[in-house]
Design a protein around this motif. Structure first.
Motif, short mmCIF file in Angstrom:
data_model
loop_
_atom_site.label_atom_id
_atom_site.label_comp_id
_atom_site.label_asym_id
_atom_site.label_seq_id
_atom_site.Cartn_x
_atom_site.Cartn_y
_atom_site.Cartn_z
N CYS A 110 0.84 -1.19 0.00
CA CYS A 110 0.00 0.00 0.00
C CYS A 110 0.87 1.24 0.00
CB CYS A 110 -0.92 0.00 1.22
SG CYS A 110 -1.96 1.48 1.32
N ARG A 111 0.51 2.18 -0.85
CA ARG A 111 1.26 3.44 -0.93
C ARG A 111 0.36 4.63 -0.63
NH1 ARG A 111 6.39 2.94 -2.13
NH2 ARG A 111 7.09 1.11 -3.25
N GLY A 112 -0.60 4.42 0.26
CA GLY A 112 -1.42 5.52 0.70
C GLY A 112 -2.86 5.48 0.25
N THR A 113 -3.25 4.47 -0.51
CA THR A 113 -4.64 4.40 -0.94
C THR A 113 -5.58 4.11 0.21
OG1 THR A 113 -4.38 2.07 -1.51
CG2 THR A 113 -4.07 3.66 -3.29
N CYS A 114 -5.05 3.70 1.34
CA CYS A 114 -5.85 3.40 2.52
C CYS A 114 -6.24 4.67 3.28
CB CYS A 114 -5.10 2.46 3.45
SG CYS A 114 -3.60 3.19 4.15
N GLY A 115 -5.66 5.79 2.90
CA GLY A 115 -5.95 7.04 3.59
C GLY A 115 -4.80 7.51 4.47
N LYS A 116 -3.85 6.64 4.73
CA LYS A 116 -2.65 7.03 5.48
C LYS A 116 -1.57 7.34 4.45
CE LYS A 116 -3.74 4.00 9.30
NZ LYS A 116 -3.33 2.81 10.05
N ASN A 117 -0.70 8.30 4.78
CA ASN A 117 0.32 8.65 3.80
C ASN A 117 1.58 7.79 3.92
OD1 ASN A 117 1.49 9.73 6.10
ND2 ASN A 117 1.09 11.84 5.53
N GLY A 120 8.78 5.81 4.15
CA GLY A 120 9.18 5.93 2.76
C GLY A 120 8.02 5.86 1.77
N GLY A 121 6.80 6.13 2.23
CA GLY A 121 5.65 6.13 1.36
C GLY A 121 5.01 4.77 1.16
N ARG A 122 5.47 3.76 1.89
CA ARG A 122 4.91 2.41 1.77
C ARG A 122 4.59 1.89 3.16
NH1 ARG A 122 8.06 -2.69 -0.99
NH2 ARG A 122 6.52 -4.27 -0.47
N CYS A 123 3.49 1.16 3.26
CA CYS A 123 3.05 0.62 4.54
C CYS A 123 4.17 -0.21 5.18
CB CYS A 123 1.80 -0.24 4.33
SG CYS A 123 1.20 -1.02 5.84
N PRO A 124 4.39 -0.07 6.48
CA PRO A 124 5.47 -0.81 7.13
C PRO A 124 5.11 -2.24 7.55
CG PRO A 124 4.42 0.63 8.71
CD PRO A 124 3.78 0.90 7.37
N CYS A 156 -1.78 -5.70 3.67
CA CYS A 156 -2.09 -6.06 5.05
C CYS A 156 -3.60 -5.88 5.22
CB CYS A 156 -1.30 -5.20 6.04
SG CYS A 156 -1.80 -3.46 6.15
N PRO A 157 -4.23 -6.59 6.14
CA PRO A 157 -5.68 -6.48 6.29
C PRO A 157 -6.18 -5.06 6.54
CG PRO A 157 -4.90 -8.41 7.44
CD PRO A 157 -3.68 -7.64 6.98
N ALA A 158 -5.44 -4.28 7.31
CA ALA A 158 -5.88 -2.91 7.63
C ALA A 158 -5.91 -2.03 6.37
CB ALA A 158 -4.96 -2.30 8.68
N CYS A 159 -4.86 -2.08 5.56
CA CYS A 159 -4.83 -1.27 4.34
C CYS A 159 -5.85 -1.76 3.33
CB CYS A 159 -3.43 -1.29 3.73
SG CYS A 159 -2.21 -0.32 4.65
#
Length: 118
Positions: A28-35, A40-44, A90-93
């Motif tokens: 995920c690169r922010g489509t979930c609403g988190k930046n 580095g712009g990618r979900c950890p 990830c399930p959250a994103c």
């Protein structure tokens, strides 16, 4: 299911290929609403790692359509997508992105015309 044990339906290794291409990390690169700026712009989220909240348990990444608009495809169409059209989520994103796509589709849809009685 340990860190690299595939889900039951992964007879052809599709999930493992998607996970390997993602290096075991949510794509995920922010489509979930988190930046995700701090990372580095990618979900950890890492497969087998733990969430930031106490008691969430290990994170299990999912293979799902990479294009957010394809997340609303019926299950039989999503299952037929090729490996290059999938990403590790990830399930959250995945849940947050799916909600955002549904909401955007509802907003973009024209309002329903009321049935005329006369």
């Amino acid at each position: 299911m340990n860190e690299r044990t595939a889900p039951l339906g992964d007879q052809q290794g599709l999930w493992q290929a998607v996970l390997a291409a993602a290096a075991g990390r949510c794509q995920c690169r922010g489509t979930c609403g988190k930046n995700h700026d701090k990372d580095g712009g990618r979900c950890p989220a890492v497969h087998g790692g733990y969430g930031h909240r106490h008691g969430t348990g290990p994170i299990r990444l999912l293979a799902a359509p990479a294009d957010p608009t394809s997340l609303l495809l019926p299950a039989h169409q999503a299952a037929a997508l090729p490996k290059r059209a999938l990403a590790a989520w990830c399930p959250a994103c995945l849940d947050a992105t799916t909600r955002a796509v549904r909401k955007a589709r509802q907003v973009a849809a024209p309002p329903a015309e009321p049935d005329a009685l006369f």
